[in-house]
Design an enzyme around this catalytic site. Sequence first.
Site, PDB file in Angstrom:
ATOM      1  N   ASP A  71       0.738  -1.308   0.043  1.00  0.00           N
ATOM      2  CA  ASP A  71      -0.220  -0.051  -0.148  1.00  0.00           C
ATOM      3  C   ASP A  71       0.903   1.259   0.019  1.00  0.00           C
ATOM      4  O   ASP A  71       2.243   1.178   0.332  1.00  0.00           O
ATOM      5  CB  ASP A  71      -0.898  -0.102   1.248  1.00  0.00           C
ATOM      6  CG  ASP A  71      -1.960   1.082   1.410  1.00  0.00           C
ATOM      7  OD1 ASP A  71      -2.337   1.720   0.542  1.00  0.00           O
ATOM      8  OD2 ASP A  71      -1.618   1.695   2.550  1.00  0.00           O
ATOM      9  N   ASP A  73      -0.176   4.958   1.026  1.00  0.00           N
ATOM     10  CA  ASP A  73      -0.753   5.856   1.990  1.00  0.00           C
ATOM     11  C   ASP A  73      -0.765   5.583   3.224  1.00  0.00           C
ATOM     12  O   ASP A  73      -1.168   4.365   3.332  1.00  0.00           O
ATOM     13  CB  ASP A  73      -2.297   6.807   1.661  1.00  0.00           C
ATOM     14  CG  ASP A  73      -2.060   7.309   0.211  1.00  0.00           C
ATOM     15  OD1 ASP A  73      -2.342   8.517   0.119  1.00  0.00           O
ATOM     16  OD2 ASP A  73      -1.938   6.750  -0.798  1.00  0.00           O
ATOM     17  N   GLU A  80      -1.920  10.509   4.154  1.00  0.00           N
ATOM     18  CA  GLU A  80      -2.833  10.229   3.123  1.00  0.00           C
ATOM     19  C   GLU A  80      -3.121  11.361   1.944  1.00  0.00           C
ATOM     20  O   GLU A  80      -3.412  12.532   2.301  1.00  0.00           O
ATOM     21  CB  GLU A  80      -4.257   9.978   3.799  1.00  0.00           C
ATOM     22  CG  GLU A  80      -4.364   8.808   4.669  1.00  0.00           C
ATOM     23  CD  GLU A  80      -4.460   7.687   3.813  1.00  0.00           C
ATOM     24  OE1 GLU A  80      -4.883   7.673   2.889  1.00  0.00           O
ATOM     25  OE2 GLU A  80      -4.013   6.493   4.756  1.00  0.00           O
ATOM     26  N   GLY A 161      -4.918   2.610  -3.366  1.00  0.00           N
ATOM     27  CA  GLY A 161      -6.207   3.066  -3.430  1.00  0.00           C
ATOM     28  C   GLY A 161      -6.329   4.591  -3.633  1.00  0.00           C
ATOM     29  O   GLY A 161      -7.412   5.334  -3.901  1.00  0.00           O
ATOM     30  N   ASN A 231      -9.025  -1.613   3.346  1.00  0.00           N
ATOM     31  CA  ASN A 231      -8.908  -1.810   2.031  1.00  0.00           C
ATOM     32  C   ASN A 231      -7.670  -2.692   1.369  1.00  0.00           C
ATOM     33  O   ASN A 231      -7.547  -3.189   0.419  1.00  0.00           O
ATOM     34  CB  ASN A 231      -8.960  -0.802   0.760  1.00  0.00           C
ATOM     35  CG  ASN A 231      -7.748   0.124   0.990  1.00  0.00           C
ATOM     36  OD1 ASN A 231      -7.435   0.331   2.310  1.00  0.00           O
ATOM     37  ND2 ASN A 231      -7.388   0.917   0.056  1.00  0.00           N
TER      38      ASN A 231
END
Length: 276
Positions: A71, A73, A80, A161, A231
């Site tokens: 991932d 962030d 983020e 994401g 997520n």
Amino acid sequence: MPPRAVLTSAAGVGDAEAQWLAEAFSARPRRLSPTALVIPVDEAPEGLVAPSGCDLNILSGGFVPRLFIADMDSTMIEVECIDELADYAGVKPQVSDITERAMRGELDFEEALRERVSLLKGLPVSVLQECYNQRITFSPGAAALLAGLRGAGVETALVSGGFTFFSERVAAELGFHSHQANSLEVDNGHLTGRVTPPILGRAAKEEALRRISERLGISPFQAVAIGDGANDLAMIGAAGLGIAYKAKPAVAAEADVRLDHSDLSAVLALIGVALP
């Protein structure tokens, strides 16, 4: 390789921590780096609590990763991106609240992303580079982690994401082999408040893991996946080693490994790769 316990800390593991580890497992620990110790184990004593500021993880032996998928962030970077963009648009409190709830798994990720991006409508595209220059910082240990993985011949993929504008730059600076994320729709030099479909969310992250594994001719169980939010759960669950990095409770509960106090270089200690 026998089962092992790995003790890590961003602040370092010293003689006192080494002594604690030796007494807890009745064996002599081996130092991997100033921030990591490893010791062979038969089983973990019940009720064992690591020294303050340290992460203790028990791992089975023989895991040799071929793929590292991460991932972006709040994992490879400290912020983020969408929250920082929202600050430029004057809507950070609203967006940050939605982000937090989505990462805890309280909201559908795709709907939450659409709602947050809609609040960025009208923001000049030039702000994205300004945001990257002024707000984006790598998580401690990120550069060392990627250097170690490259040296060990591990394929690396950044799957976010967030947005391609940022993932492209983060991947290039850290040295990931590939990256993917969501694309912000632009019209006449301004954000339209929409994301170009399809949205890369929880299912797409797992799909990316499986697709890259297939391309490499490996099993997903030969992959390491790391993340912090809901997520990331499917990706973390599908990998052979799933790591929760300073993660939300739901993620920490499901992952094989928790890193709450260590920096990202601890991942190298967990998979037996030397620090560069």
